[in-house]
Design a protein around this motif. Structure first.
Motif, PDB file in Angstrom:
ATOM      1  N   GLN B  84      12.819-107.007   8.378  1.00  0.00           N
ATOM      2  CA  GLN B  84      13.185-105.613   8.622  1.00  0.00           C
ATOM      3  C   GLN B  84      12.284-104.659   7.845  1.00  0.00           C
ATOM      4  OE1 GLN B  84      15.789-108.052   8.106  1.00  0.00           O
ATOM      5  NE2 GLN B  84      15.581-108.106  10.315  1.00  0.00           N
ATOM      6  N   VAL B  85      12.086-104.976   6.564  1.00  0.00           N
ATOM      7  CA  VAL B  85      11.234-104.129   5.733  1.00  0.00           C
ATOM      8  C   VAL B  85       9.787-104.182   6.243  1.00  0.00           C
ATOM      9  CG1 VAL B  85      10.257-103.852   3.410  1.00  0.00           C
ATOM     10  CG2 VAL B  85      12.706-104.281   3.688  1.00  0.00           C
ATOM     11  N   TYR B  86       9.378-105.365   6.655  1.00  0.00           N
ATOM     12  CA  TYR B  86       8.023-105.538   7.199  1.00  0.00           C
ATOM     13  C   TYR B  86       7.823-104.645   8.424  1.00  0.00           C
ATOM     14  CZ  TYR B  86       3.957-107.852   9.280  1.00  0.00           C
ATOM     15  OH  TYR B  86       2.725-108.108   9.826  1.00  0.00           O
ATOM     16  N   ARG B  87       8.846-104.607   9.251  1.00  0.00           N
ATOM     17  CA  ARG B  87       8.784-103.797  10.468  1.00  0.00           C
ATOM     18  C   ARG B  87       8.624-102.308  10.123  1.00  0.00           C
ATOM     19  NH1 ARG B  87      10.109-103.420  15.880  1.00  0.00           N
ATOM     20  NH2 ARG B  87      11.622-101.789  16.307  1.00  0.00           N
ATOM     21  N   ILE B  88       9.385-101.848   9.152  1.00  0.00           N
ATOM     22  CA  ILE B  88       9.288-100.440   8.738  1.00  0.00           C
ATOM     23  C   ILE B  88       7.884-100.149   8.198  1.00  0.00           C
ATOM     24  CG2 ILE B  88      10.214 -98.675   7.175  1.00  0.00           C
ATOM     25  CD1 ILE B  88      12.204 -99.522   9.311  1.00  0.00           C
ATOM     26  N   LEU B  89       7.370-101.075   7.412  1.00  0.00           N
ATOM     27  CA  LEU B  89       6.017-100.904   6.855  1.00  0.00           C
ATOM     28  C   LEU B  89       4.983-100.796   7.972  1.00  0.00           C
ATOM     29  CD1 LEU B  89       6.192-103.536   3.960  1.00  0.00           C
ATOM     30  CD2 LEU B  89       6.056-101.057   3.663  1.00  0.00           C
ATOM     31  N   CYS B  90       5.136-101.642   8.973  1.00  0.00           N
ATOM     32  CA  CYS B  90       4.167-101.642  10.067  1.00  0.00           C
ATOM     33  C   CYS B  90       4.284-100.383  10.918  1.00  0.00           C
ATOM     34  CB  CYS B  90       4.359-102.879  10.946  1.00  0.00           C
ATOM     35  SG  CYS B  90       3.894-104.389  10.104  1.00  0.00           S
ATOM     36  N   LEU B  91       5.535 -99.989  11.207  1.00  0.00           N
ATOM     37  CA  LEU B  91       5.737 -98.784  12.015  1.00  0.00           C
ATOM     38  C   LEU B  91       5.190 -97.546  11.320  1.00  0.00           C
ATOM     39  CD1 LEU B  91       9.367 -99.411  13.324  1.00  0.00           C
ATOM     40  CD2 LEU B  91       7.261 -99.413  14.661  1.00  0.00           C
ATOM     41  N   SER B  92       5.115 -97.598  10.005  1.00  0.00           N
ATOM     42  CA  SER B  92       4.608 -96.461   9.232  1.00  0.00           C
ATOM     43  C   SER B  92       3.085 -96.415   9.217  1.00  0.00           C
ATOM     44  CB  SER B  92       5.114 -96.537   7.792  1.00  0.00           C
ATOM     45  OG  SER B  92       6.495 -96.763   7.777  1.00  0.00           O
ATOM     46  N   GLY B  93       2.477 -97.433   9.785  1.00  0.00           N
ATOM     47  CA  GLY B  93       1.015 -97.463   9.822  1.00  0.00           C
ATOM     48  C   GLY B  93       0.377 -97.985   8.551  1.00  0.00           C
ATOM     49  N   PHE B  94       1.168 -98.540   7.651  1.00  0.00           N
ATOM     50  CA  PHE B  94       0.615 -99.010   6.382  1.00  0.00           C
ATOM     51  C   PHE B  94      -0.325-100.205   6.558  1.00  0.00           C
ATOM     52  CE2 PHE B  94       3.419 -97.266   2.750  1.00  0.00           C
ATOM     53  CZ  PHE B  94       3.405 -96.012   3.328  1.00  0.00           C
ATOM     54  N   GLY B  95      -0.128-100.913   7.685  1.00  0.00           N
ATOM     55  CA  GLY B  95      -0.970-102.075   7.929  1.00  0.00           C
ATOM     56  C   GLY B  95      -2.443-101.723   8.056  1.00  0.00           C
ATOM     57  N   LYS B  96      -2.718-100.474   8.398  1.00  0.00           N
ATOM     58  CA  LYS B  96      -4.112-100.047   8.516  1.00  0.00           C
ATOM     59  C   LYS B  96      -4.710 -99.735   7.156  1.00  0.00           C
ATOM     60  CE  LYS B  96      -3.114 -98.099  13.032  1.00  0.00           C
ATOM     61  NZ  LYS B  96      -2.334 -96.973  13.548  1.00  0.00           N
ATOM     62  N   LEU B  97      -3.858 -99.502   6.183  1.00  0.00           N
ATOM     63  CA  LEU B  97      -4.332 -99.092   4.860  1.00  0.00           C
ATOM     64  C   LEU B  97      -4.395-100.249   3.874  1.00  0.00           C
ATOM     65  CD1 LEU B  97      -2.187 -95.840   4.432  1.00  0.00           C
ATOM     66  CD2 LEU B  97      -4.516 -96.045   5.327  1.00  0.00           C
ATOM     67  N   MET B  98      -3.438-101.148   3.997  1.00  0.00           N
ATOM     68  CA  MET B  98      -3.346-102.212   3.001  1.00  0.00           C
ATOM     69  C   MET B  98      -2.932-103.521   3.659  1.00  0.00           C
ATOM     70  SD  MET B  98      -0.026-100.517   1.173  1.00  0.00           S
ATOM     71  CE  MET B  98      -0.390 -98.811   1.616  1.00  0.00           C
ATOM     72  N   GLU B  99      -3.159-104.589   2.939  1.00  0.00           N
ATOM     73  CA  GLU B  99      -2.772-105.897   3.452  1.00  0.00           C
ATOM     74  C   GLU B  99      -1.282-106.095   3.257  1.00  0.00           C
ATOM     75  OE1 GLU B  99      -3.420-110.563   2.284  1.00  0.00           O
ATOM     76  OE2 GLU B  99      -4.819-109.088   1.483  1.00  0.00           O
ATOM     77  N   ILE B 100      -0.606-106.422   4.355  1.00  0.00           N
ATOM     78  CA  ILE B 100       0.830-106.688   4.266  1.00  0.00           C
ATOM     79  C   ILE B 100       1.076-108.111   4.731  1.00  0.00           C
ATOM     80  CG2 ILE B 100       3.133-105.947   4.922  1.00  0.00           C
ATOM     81  CD1 ILE B 100       1.913-103.248   5.729  1.00  0.00           C
ATOM     82  N   GLU B 101       1.632-108.897   3.853  1.00  0.00           N
ATOM     83  CA  GLU B 101       1.888-110.294   4.190  1.00  0.00           C
ATOM     84  C   GLU B 101       3.037-110.386   5.191  1.00  0.00           C
ATOM     85  OE1 GLU B 101       2.555-113.892   1.197  1.00  0.00           O
ATOM     86  OE2 GLU B 101       4.352-112.685   1.502  1.00  0.00           O
ATOM     87  N   PRO B 102       2.803-110.975   6.359  1.00  0.00           N
ATOM     88  CA  PRO B 102       3.885-111.099   7.347  1.00  0.00           C
ATOM     89  C   PRO B 102       5.013-111.975   6.819  1.00  0.00           C
ATOM     90  CG  PRO B 102       1.750-111.585   8.330  1.00  0.00           C
ATOM     91  CD  PRO B 102       1.549-111.561   6.846  1.00  0.00           C
ATOM     92  N   PRO B 103       6.243-111.714   7.260  1.00  0.00           N
ATOM     93  CA  PRO B 103       7.378-112.515   6.804  1.00  0.00           C
ATOM     94  C   PRO B 103       7.221-113.959   7.264  1.00  0.00           C
ATOM     95  CG  PRO B 103       8.100-110.597   8.071  1.00  0.00           C
ATOM     96  CD  PRO B 103       6.625-110.678   8.220  1.00  0.00           C
ATOM     97  N   GLY B 104       7.690-114.873   6.451  1.00  0.00           N
ATOM     98  CA  GLY B 104       7.691-116.271   6.839  1.00  0.00           C
ATOM     99  C   GLY B 104       6.436-117.023   6.443  1.00  0.00           C
ATOM    100  N   GLU B 105       5.414-116.292   6.005  1.00  0.00           N
ATOM    101  CA  GLU B 105       4.199-116.982   5.563  1.00  0.00           C
ATOM    102  C   GLU B 105       4.381-117.466   4.130  1.00  0.00           C
ATOM    103  OE1 GLU B 105       0.531-115.131   6.157  1.00  0.00           O
ATOM    104  OE2 GLU B 105       0.696-115.370   8.335  1.00  0.00           O
ATOM    105  N   PRO B 106       3.616-118.475   3.754  1.00  0.00           N
ATOM    106  CA  PRO B 106       3.701-118.939   2.377  1.00  0.00           C
ATOM    107  C   PRO B 106       3.410-117.792   1.426  1.00  0.00           C
ATOM    108  CG  PRO B 106       2.361-120.414   3.687  1.00  0.00           C
ATOM    109  CD  PRO B 106       2.641-119.225   4.542  1.00  0.00           C
ATOM    110  N   LYS B 107       4.170-117.766   0.370  1.00  0.00           N
ATOM    111  CA  LYS B 107       4.008-116.684  -0.582  1.00  0.00           C
ATOM    112  C   LYS B 107       2.665-116.757  -1.289  1.00  0.00           C
ATOM    113  CE  LYS B 107       6.306-114.170  -2.433  1.00  0.00           C
ATOM    114  NZ  LYS B 107       6.356-112.727  -2.380  1.00  0.00           N
TER     115      LYS B 107
END
Lengths: 245, 128
Positions: B84-107
């Motif tokens: 859910q938080v990942y979705r909000i981050l992506c909808l905000s366009g933050f993915g274009k600015l910084m690396e966001i680790e998708p949920p479910g990937e190894p930490k």
């Protein structure tokens, strides 16, 4: 202020308790009745029918839709019609302080939980998005409406209809001069205010109505369509708001 | 609500838990800025493993720190966000600015600051 909060909280829990019981009459909504609403609702608890509520019409916020602009009847307001029966409603007035933003989210989440029990089909993402929308509306009221003046009061009301959730957040603060301009995604009031508040509200909810004028406060009304499983409308997975990228 | 900072390999690792709204944004901004000012580390990684909710107030703090880190030539990453938080981050366009680790990937392994095996923070916060 605290007394107001306590009254609101006890009204909420009182309402919840009565709903949990087997069709108790509205006469037990004593705390609720202090708000001037629903006191004579004979059958409210029995199945959500409001036809028999003698005095519901006196509820200033509803019948006369004061807070929905010039709509004489809530159900006839554009985009807010055909929602099915009204199953539940709650009102919460709270101090305009930051800690109460989560209180507002909790009220909505609690109402949604009731809706899920009644057949709403909601994903975790949808629930979270509605909470974000509520958070933005309340944060706006506190920060922009009232300039972080915690002595002021934010008024919130939530309606659970058969097919939709309606959330209204009101402040009596400074108001917005140009509502249309304020709702643009690039509109921002400060360095670390993203201007995303209204974008989130309109993206995550299906209808968004903002009424405001300088010096007259702001009323934000948001609707999320949440079809019940047995609704003739069927369930529509695309019922969520449009996405922004 | 608690904040936690560690510094590893030129990266400030900043964890926060709970619901990140306007109630915690101001305080969080303050402690983050203090930590960034005190540290010589160039990069900033937000550990959102324990974040249950974020709205635009929280996102504002992230964006402000992003700009600050950018001016010192560093990078910002967000790890551990639940779906859910990942979705909000992506909808905000933050993915274009910084690396966001998708949920479910190894930490990410904070020791290396890169992608490693799931460690002590390996739990993915998928809860409501």
């Amino acid at each position: 202020m605290i007394e107001t909060l306590n009254n609101a909280a006890s009204a909420m829990s009182g309402a919840a308790d009565n709903f949990a019981e087997n069709g108790e009459k509205c006469a037990n909504f004593t705390d609720f009745a202090n708000g001037g609403e629903l006191e004579n609702c004979k059958d409210f608890a029995n199945g959500g029918e409001l036809e028999n509520c003698k005095d519901f019409g006196n509820c200033g916020d509803f019948e006369n839709c004061k807070n929905l602009g010039n709509c004489k009847d809530f159900e006839k307001c554009e985009g807010f019609a055909n929602l099915g029966e009204l199953l539940n409603t709650a009102r919460l007035d709270f101090a305009a302080c930051p800690v109460n933003v989560s209180l507002a989210r909790s009220l909505v989440a609690s109402m949604i939980a009731g809706g899920i029990a009644g057949g709403w089909d909601i994903t975790v993402s949808m629930l979270d998005e509605i909470k974000v929308a509520v958070s933005e509306a309340v944060s706006n009221a506190i920060i922009h409406g009232y300039g972080n003046d915690a002595t002021k009061t934010v008024r919130m009301q939530v309606w659970q209809y058969r097919t939709a959730l309606v959330v209204q957040v009101r402040d009596d603060g400074v108001g917005i001069e140009d509502v249309h301009r304020a709702m643009q995604p690039d509109f921002t009031t400060g360095v670390e205010h993203l201007g995303l508040g209204f974008a989130f509200m309109s993206s995550f909810m299906d209808k968004l109505r903002v009424e405001s004028a300088p010096g007259e406060g702001t009323t934000v009304t948001m609707l999320k369509t949440l079809y019940a499983d047995d609704s003739d409308c069927g369930s529509d997975s695309s019922a969520g708001g449009a996405e922004i990228e | 609500m608690s904040f936690c900072f560690e510094i590893h390999n030129n990266t400030v690792w900043a964890a926060i838990d709970g619901e990140v709204d306007m109630n915690v944004a101001a305080r969080w901004r303050e402690v983050l800025d203090k930590e960034l000012a005190a540290s010589m580390a160039r990069n900033l990684t937000f550990d959102f493993s324990e974040v249950r909710f974020i709205d635009s107030s929280g996102l504002g703090v992230v964006l402000g720190r992003y700009k600050r880190v950018l001016t010192r030539g560093g990078k910002v990453r967000i790890v551990g966000a639940n779906p859910q938080v990942y979705r909000i981050l992506c909808l905000s366009g933050f993915g274009k600015l910084m690396e966001i680790e998708p949920p479910g990937e190894p930490k990410a392994d904070k020791q290396s600051g890169g992608n490693g095996n799931a460690g002590e923070f390996g739990k993915i916060g998928g809860k409501l």
